[in-house]
Each structure stands twice: as structure tokens, then as C-alpha cells.
Design an enzyme around this catalytic site. Sequence first.
Site, PDB file in Angstrom:
ATOM      1  N   ARG A 382       2.265   0.147   1.619  1.00  0.00           N
ATOM      2  CA  ARG A 382       1.290   0.696   3.012  1.00  0.00           C
ATOM      3  C   ARG A 382       0.203  -0.079   3.172  1.00  0.00           C
ATOM      4  O   ARG A 382      -0.333   0.138   4.289  1.00  0.00           O
ATOM      5  CB  ARG A 382       0.542   1.564   2.404  1.00  0.00           C
ATOM      6  CG  ARG A 382       1.856   3.243   1.511  1.00  0.00           C
ATOM      7  CD  ARG A 382       1.089   4.649   1.521  1.00  0.00           C
ATOM      8  NE  ARG A 382       1.718   5.380   0.812  1.00  0.00           N
ATOM      9  CZ  ARG A 382       2.011   5.754  -0.229  1.00  0.00           C
ATOM     10  NH1 ARG A 382       0.683   4.842  -1.038  1.00  0.00           N
ATOM     11  NH2 ARG A 382       2.985   6.331  -0.756  1.00  0.00           N
ATOM     12  N   VAL A 383      -0.663  -0.777   2.416  1.00  0.00           N
ATOM     13  CA  VAL A 383      -1.468  -2.241   3.089  1.00  0.00           C
ATOM     14  C   VAL A 383      -0.834  -3.416   2.433  1.00  0.00           C
ATOM     15  O   VAL A 383      -1.961  -4.376   3.717  1.00  0.00           O
ATOM     16  CB  VAL A 383      -2.985  -2.117   2.063  1.00  0.00           C
ATOM     17  CG1 VAL A 383      -3.609  -0.318   2.467  1.00  0.00           C
ATOM     18  CG2 VAL A 383      -2.844  -1.915   1.065  1.00  0.00           C
TER      19      VAL A 383
END
Length: 521
Positions: A382-383
Site C-alpha cells: 500500500r505504500v
Amino acid sequence: MTEITAKSIDEALRKQLDALGTSVESREVGTVIQVGDGIARVDGLKDAMAGELLEFTNSEGQTVYGMAQNLEEDEVGAVLLGDVTAIKENDTVKTTGRLVEVPSGREMLGRVVNPLGMPIDGKGPIKADGTRPVEFKAPGVIYRKPVHEPMQTGILAVDAMIPIGRGQRELIIGDRQTGKTAIAIDAIINQKGKDMICIYVAIGQKASTVAGVVETLEKYDAMDYTIIVNASASDSAPMQYIAPMAGAAIGEYFVYNGEDGKPAGPENKGRAVLIVYDDLSKQAVAYRQMSLTLRRPPGREAYPGDIFYLHSRLLERAVKMSDDMGAGSMTALPIIETQAGDVSAYIPTNVISITDGQIYLQTDLFFQGQRPAVDVGISVSRVGGSAQVKAMKQVAGTLRLDLASYRELKAFTQFGSDLDKATQDQLNRGAHMTELLKQGRYNPMPVMDQAVAIYAGGHGYLDSIPVEDVVRFRGELLNYLHASKAEIFDALNKEQKFTDEIETDLTAAIEAFKLQFAPSA
Ligand SMILES: Nc1ncnc2c1ncn2[C@@H]1O[C@H](COP(=O)(O)OP(=O)(O)OP(=O)(O)O)[C@@H](O)[C@H]1O
Ligand SMILES: [Mg+2]
């Protein structure tokens, strides 16, 4: 429950006398009233703190340390760390006013230690710089900054599709024997020369398996920058329980101190650390066993209610520090073993919700020969995207699309026979791209090699060669480029992205190589 023995009366009196003394040091003395399964019930420690280090002394004067766990009205439940058989009823227990700590420092590098930081590799004692608490409150958000530098694993499928940034928590999850450990070990091997400190925490594994890991890391010259914390299957549950926290504490030394061992700050850079917890399922089982023996109420799947908090506390310690704090980082790769692919069990769902992404490994992919058996359809980071190098970002987008439409079409066309040309082409591209993601162990690829390989595939240069030749083509192409077109890599490393000029040179080079490539069939 509490038995009144001559000794406990004696101790009680002695304590009252001690309280009259002038010493400001508050060290309470209590007595063991029951001991078994590595758990001791202690009377007379009214002021013990949760998690406090307790000092048990037996009648022969031998000392064993323990950790206060249950603080009850009339007794303290403690777990014993170390020689559990040495302690018997009526032995004395002292509070220490300290939390459980592990030695830390640069001398730990290259060593194998137990969760108390004691060497278990037979290479002699370790001269530690100091100690760090096993439980440590993770820094708040104002001391951090967003993840922005890549933590490259050298594994094409991961770095291209599921990029990991320094300071991120990326879960590796899959059934047994699907290559979970292999991904983590390859990531450690790939950190050679990248100024990264690696920590591998082995929890509840066979001693021989861990010995194999040490041997592998030595063989690939990775032990110089690696520390192994091992609580093997034969160690007690409390040792397996604290192992991940101890590993984190050993790693935090490098995050919060500079190269010189002084606290990190704007002028003194903290280091980058990669920590692998292999695996947290076994730690959870150890914690469950410990909690049940301490008679804590069991919750879902008989795990204690605070197991979520245990894992979130641990994984919150993965950080990317702000520049003011020295910009150090700790990237965590926790591993979770699932049963028959069931990711909705209690511990997997917990850890999935705590981490910033998951690498899913599938047994059927593994047995189809797709190794690493990463299911790129459901794996996410997600990052990490913000930490990916530009060149990789340029090619990874099309790779993702190619693979997604391949998966869709494949399911859809499984029973069909006449396919139009466009569909056939898409299927062909997808099959080649899927093949391109195959990679043997201990073969980390530099990121620009990966980008070039995906570039070649994404621009259709693989489409006409037999699928079974793709991996060989990839290897030979990269060798060719490094040997006779090294300027392309120089330019790529300088620009960090595919410019028009680089693309022109690269396409010409790939075309030239393709003419000399000999397909196997
Ligand atoms: N990329 C790969 N290519 C070829 N073989 C691989 C690859 N990755 C893993 N393997 C092999 O698969 C087997 C299982 O790998 P590994 O031990 O990493 O799995 P695991 O999921 O950690 O297993 P366990 O559940 O026992 O811990 C090993 O024999 C390993 O050599
Ligand atoms: Mg494993």
C-alpha cells in the site's frame, strides 16, 4: 492458594524491616509459591510492574531471570527465561526496577544469539555497547516521515509488482513450504553493499533449519551485516514469545544510533535496518501456551484477548524516522503461516490488518512451477509505490495490466477454442510475462536489470520466443547488455528512468541480441 510457609513469614518480616531502612532503591523480595511449565507464581511482590525483569535465586545461589506478567491481588504470575528447572518452590525472587533488556551494539553483527542476546554460535562472548528494552514504545508520527526509499528484495515479482519501502511492514503469508523463508533470505542476500543491517528472527523452527539459514547467509557473504536471533522449537514458550521483540530491540540500536554509536540526529545519520520475523504464527502459539498456563481467559481460537495488541505493538516499531531524528529506518517482513490457504483465521486477519501490504504465496502456483509462488493478483503493497525507482514505475504499470488481463482471459477462455487474434496475442503476452517472473533462489537481480527485463517483455520482444526459453532469454539478454552495451545501464543508473535516448539504444540492443538468440525448440 497462597501457602504460608516459615520462609514466607520470615521474608515478610524481613521486608518490613528493610522498609525501615534508608535505602531509596526499592527492590522487593518475594517467594516462589508454585512453579511449573516455565511459569512461576510469586508471593510478596506488591509493587512489581507488568513486564518487569525479576531475579530468581535458588538455594544454590544460581540466578534465573523472569518476567512479571500477571499482577494479581495476592500474587504475581511470572514467566521464566532461561533454565526453568533450576527454580523450585520457596526460592527467592527480587524485583529489579528494570524491564527485560537485551544487549545491543555493532559487536552483535555476524552473530547468532538467543532472545536474551546471549551468543549461541560458539564464537565467544559479545562486547555489547549497552542494552535496549525488549518492549519499546514506537515513536509517534511527528518523529517519522513517509516511506520514500526502496528496500529492494532483488526478486522481480516483488520489486516490480509489490514494491517495499524502507520503514514499511510487508507481510509474507502462505501455507507451509511455499517459499516464505526463501523470499526473506533472498531479500537479506540482496542487501549486500547497500548499507543495510539485517536481522533474522527465527521463532519455533528446528535448530537444523536455522543452522541451514546461517550457512546460506555465510555462503553469500551476508552474515557481516546480519544478526540472527533464534528461539528454536525446543526453547521454552516465553523465549519464543519475546524473540521478535528482542530482535526489534537489537535492530533499534542501529535505527536510533549513528555509525559512531552515539544517538542519531540531524548531523548523525541513523542506519537502515531490515528485520524478518519468521514466523509470527509460532510466536502466537507460544504466547497462547504461556497465557493459558498463566490462566488468562482464552478468547477466539483460545488465543488471549491481547494478542492483536502484541502484534501491533511489535509491528508499529517498524519506522522511517524524520531527518531531525537521523532518518534511520526499520523495515519489517513478518511471516505468517496459513492452514490450507485460510487467510481468514484469527492470527492471519490480525496481522494482515496491521501491515502495509501482503505478499501471498500459493501452494498450487508453487507446484505448477511458478516460483517464487507469489500470487500477484491479490498481493499488494500500500505504500511502497512511492519508494519505487522511476524506471521501474514506467514498466511495472504495463506489466500489471498484462498480467491482470491474462488472468481474466485465461479463466474465461479455458473451454473456448476459436479465439480471435487479439485475444490470442493477449494470452500469449500474459504467458510470457508470467514466465518472466520466475526466479531461482539466491539470484537477486539489480533493479535496473529487472526494469530492462520487464521492458523487453512489455514491448513484445519475448512474444515470439518459446515460453520455456523466457528465463534463459532474460539471463542471456542481461549478460549481453552488461558485456557489450554497458553504457545503457550507466545511463539508466544516472537518469533513473527510461528517456527517449535510452529507449532507442535499448531497443536496438535488444533487437541485435534477439538475432543471435538460439531458441531451444
Ligand atoms: N524461487 C524458488 N525457486 C526454487 N525453489 C524454491 C524457490 N523458493 C523456495 N524454493 C524451495 O521451496 C522449498 C520451501 O521453501 P521455504 O523453506 O522457503 O518455504 P517456507 O514457506 O518457509 O516453508 P516452511 O513453512 O517450512 O517454513 C525449499 O526447498 C526451497 O528451496
Ligand atoms: Mg520457512
